[in-house]
Scaffold this motif. Structure first.
Motif, PDB file in Angstrom:
ATOM      1  N   ASP A 124       0.818  -1.208   0.000  1.00 55.82           N
ATOM      2  CA  ASP A 124       0.000   0.000   0.000  1.00 55.82           C
ATOM      3  C   ASP A 124       0.852   1.258   0.000  1.00 55.82           C
ATOM      4  O   ASP A 124       1.941   1.293   0.586  1.00 55.82           O
ATOM      5  CB  ASP A 124      -0.912   0.013   1.231  1.00 55.82           C
ATOM      6  CG  ASP A 124      -1.901  -1.136   1.229  1.00 55.82           C
ATOM      7  OD1 ASP A 124      -2.186  -1.660   0.134  1.00 55.82           O
ATOM      8  OD2 ASP A 124      -2.375  -1.510   2.317  1.00 55.82           O
ATOM      9  N   PHE A 125       0.331   2.296  -0.645  1.00 62.40           N
ATOM     10  CA  PHE A 125       0.926   3.629  -0.626  1.00 62.40           C
ATOM     11  C   PHE A 125       0.069   4.453   0.329  1.00 62.40           C
ATOM     12  O   PHE A 125      -1.153   4.481   0.203  1.00 62.40           O
ATOM     13  CB  PHE A 125       0.927   4.275  -2.006  1.00 62.40           C
ATOM     14  CG  PHE A 125       1.508   3.410  -3.104  1.00 62.40           C
ATOM     15  CD1 PHE A 125       2.517   2.503  -2.854  1.00 62.40           C
ATOM     16  CD2 PHE A 125       1.033   3.514  -4.401  1.00 62.40           C
ATOM     17  CE1 PHE A 125       3.047   1.714  -3.871  1.00 62.40           C
ATOM     18  CE2 PHE A 125       1.559   2.737  -5.421  1.00 62.40           C
ATOM     19  CZ  PHE A 125       2.567   1.833  -5.161  1.00 62.40           C
ATOM     20  N   ASN A 126       0.695   5.127   1.273  1.00 65.98           N
ATOM     21  CA  ASN A 126      -0.052   5.887   2.259  1.00 65.98           C
ATOM     22  C   ASN A 126       0.733   7.136   2.615  1.00 65.98           C
ATOM     23  O   ASN A 126       1.843   7.051   3.139  1.00 65.98           O
ATOM     24  CB  ASN A 126      -0.302   5.022   3.506  1.00 65.98           C
ATOM     25  CG  ASN A 126      -1.227   5.667   4.503  1.00 65.98           C
ATOM     26  OD1 ASN A 126      -1.392   6.888   4.529  1.00 65.98           O
ATOM     27  ND2 ASN A 126      -1.829   4.856   5.347  1.00 65.98           N
ATOM     28  N   ALA A 127       0.143   8.309   2.361  1.00 64.43           N
ATOM     29  CA  ALA A 127       0.809   9.584   2.620  1.00 64.43           C
ATOM     30  C   ALA A 127       0.991   9.851   4.112  1.00 64.43           C
ATOM     31  O   ALA A 127       1.779  10.720   4.487  1.00 64.43           O
ATOM     32  CB  ALA A 127       0.016  10.724   1.987  1.00 64.43           C
ATOM     33  N   GLU A 128       0.302   9.116   4.964  1.00 64.37           N
ATOM     34  CA  GLU A 128       0.400   9.332   6.398  1.00 64.37           C
ATOM     35  C   GLU A 128       1.443   8.445   7.071  1.00 64.37           C
ATOM     36  O   GLU A 128       1.642   8.541   8.276  1.00 64.37           O
ATOM     37  CB  GLU A 128      -0.970   9.094   7.050  1.00 64.37           C
ATOM     38  CG  GLU A 128      -2.013  10.091   6.592  1.00 64.37           C
ATOM     39  CD  GLU A 128      -3.377   9.813   7.201  1.00 64.37           C
ATOM     40  OE1 GLU A 128      -3.541   8.770   7.877  1.00 64.37           O
ATOM     41  OE2 GLU A 128      -4.266  10.642   6.994  1.00 64.37           O
ATOM     42  N   VAL A 133       7.900   0.481   0.523  1.00 69.41           N
ATOM     43  CA  VAL A 133       6.933  -0.263  -0.281  1.00 69.41           C
ATOM     44  C   VAL A 133       7.496  -1.668  -0.500  1.00 69.41           C
ATOM     45  O   VAL A 133       8.645  -1.824  -0.926  1.00 69.41           O
ATOM     46  CB  VAL A 133       6.671   0.433  -1.629  1.00 69.41           C
ATOM     47  CG1 VAL A 133       5.739  -0.404  -2.499  1.00 69.41           C
ATOM     48  CG2 VAL A 133       6.107   1.823  -1.422  1.00 69.41           C
ATOM     49  N   ILE A 134       6.696  -2.671  -0.188  1.00 66.95           N
ATOM     50  CA  ILE A 134       7.120  -4.069  -0.307  1.00 66.95           C
ATOM     51  C   ILE A 134       6.541  -4.669  -1.581  1.00 66.95           C
ATOM     52  O   ILE A 134       5.352  -4.566  -1.846  1.00 66.95           O
ATOM     53  CB  ILE A 134       6.671  -4.898   0.909  1.00 66.95           C
ATOM     54  CG1 ILE A 134       7.233  -4.316   2.210  1.00 66.95           C
ATOM     55  CG2 ILE A 134       7.066  -6.365   0.753  1.00 66.95           C
ATOM     56  CD1 ILE A 134       8.746  -4.326   2.298  1.00 66.95           C
ATOM     57  N   GLU A 135       7.422  -5.287  -2.369  1.00 68.78           N
ATOM     58  CA  GLU A 135       7.026  -6.032  -3.561  1.00 68.78           C
ATOM     59  C   GLU A 135       6.954  -7.503  -3.162  1.00 68.78           C
ATOM     60  O   GLU A 135       7.924  -8.060  -2.653  1.00 68.78           O
ATOM     61  CB  GLU A 135       8.063  -5.823  -4.658  1.00 68.78           C
ATOM     62  CG  GLU A 135       7.817  -6.613  -5.909  1.00 68.78           C
ATOM     63  CD  GLU A 135       8.938  -6.448  -6.932  1.00 68.78           C
ATOM     64  OE1 GLU A 135       8.619  -6.344  -8.112  1.00 68.78           O
ATOM     65  OE2 GLU A 135      10.122  -6.432  -6.536  1.00 68.78           O
ATOM     66  N   SER A 136       5.798  -8.124  -3.370  1.00 71.06           N
ATOM     67  CA  SER A 136       5.609  -9.541  -3.056  1.00 71.06           C
ATOM     68  C   SER A 136       5.376 -10.310  -4.341  1.00 71.06           C
ATOM     69  O   SER A 136       4.537  -9.923  -5.149  1.00 71.06           O
ATOM     70  CB  SER A 136       4.392  -9.743  -2.142  1.00 71.06           C
ATOM     71  OG  SER A 136       4.590  -9.096  -0.926  1.00 71.06           O
TER      72      SER A 136
END
Length: 152
Positions: A124-128, A133-136
């Motif tokens: 997920d991308f989250n500005a808070e 960022v994890i690539e699975s």
């Protein structure tokens, strides 16, 4: 000399028999899914009501899941996955997962046969939040087997 101490799981490598392969393609945060199971069939014996016999039918293997931090580096593994998902072009690959000692030498290794991509997922991308960022990458494979490592 071989040690009877338990092996730690934080120092490992994943090597694909896949081209092209870039330096990022051996660097993973975690590996999961090296799990073999047996499918069983229940058989009731005539005249015996106390229990049911369980007979093995076939072996099966859990999906292999590789996770790593997303970078801007080019990745042969990511291109391989996207080619399968976007173009439906499958090129099965073999890989070796190794647990390493403090010198970077393998102490246990598993050969994973005929892996194909099932999914590629970006966290997920989250500005808070200030998270990596994890690539699975999930892979389906035919089987794995342990590779004997000679002890010195």
């Amino acid at each position: 000399m071989a040690s009877s101490n338990p092996i730690v799981g934080f120092h490992f490598s994943v090597i694909f028999e896949l081209l092209p392969q870039f330096s990022i393609d051996t660097k993973f945060q975690s590996v999961g899914g090296l799990k073999g199971t047996l499918e069983m069939e229940s058989v009731k014996e005539g005249g015996q009501n106390r229990f049911t016999h369980q007979l093995p039918i076939r072996s099966g293997y859990q999906d292999l899941v590789l996770k790593r931090g997303l970078t801007s580096d080019m990745s042969g593994v990511s291109m391989w996955c996207l080619n399968a998902i976007e173009n439906f072009n499958f090129s099965p690959a073999n890989l070796v997962v190794s647990l390493l000692n403090e010198n970077g030498n393998p102490v246990k290794a598993w050969y994973v046969s005929h892996a194909i991509p099932l999914s590629i997922d970006y966290g997920d991308f989250n500005a808070e939040e200030n998270k990596i960022v994890i690539e699975s990458i999930a892979l389906k494979y035919n089987f794995f087997k342990e590779i004997p490592i000679p002890s010195f």
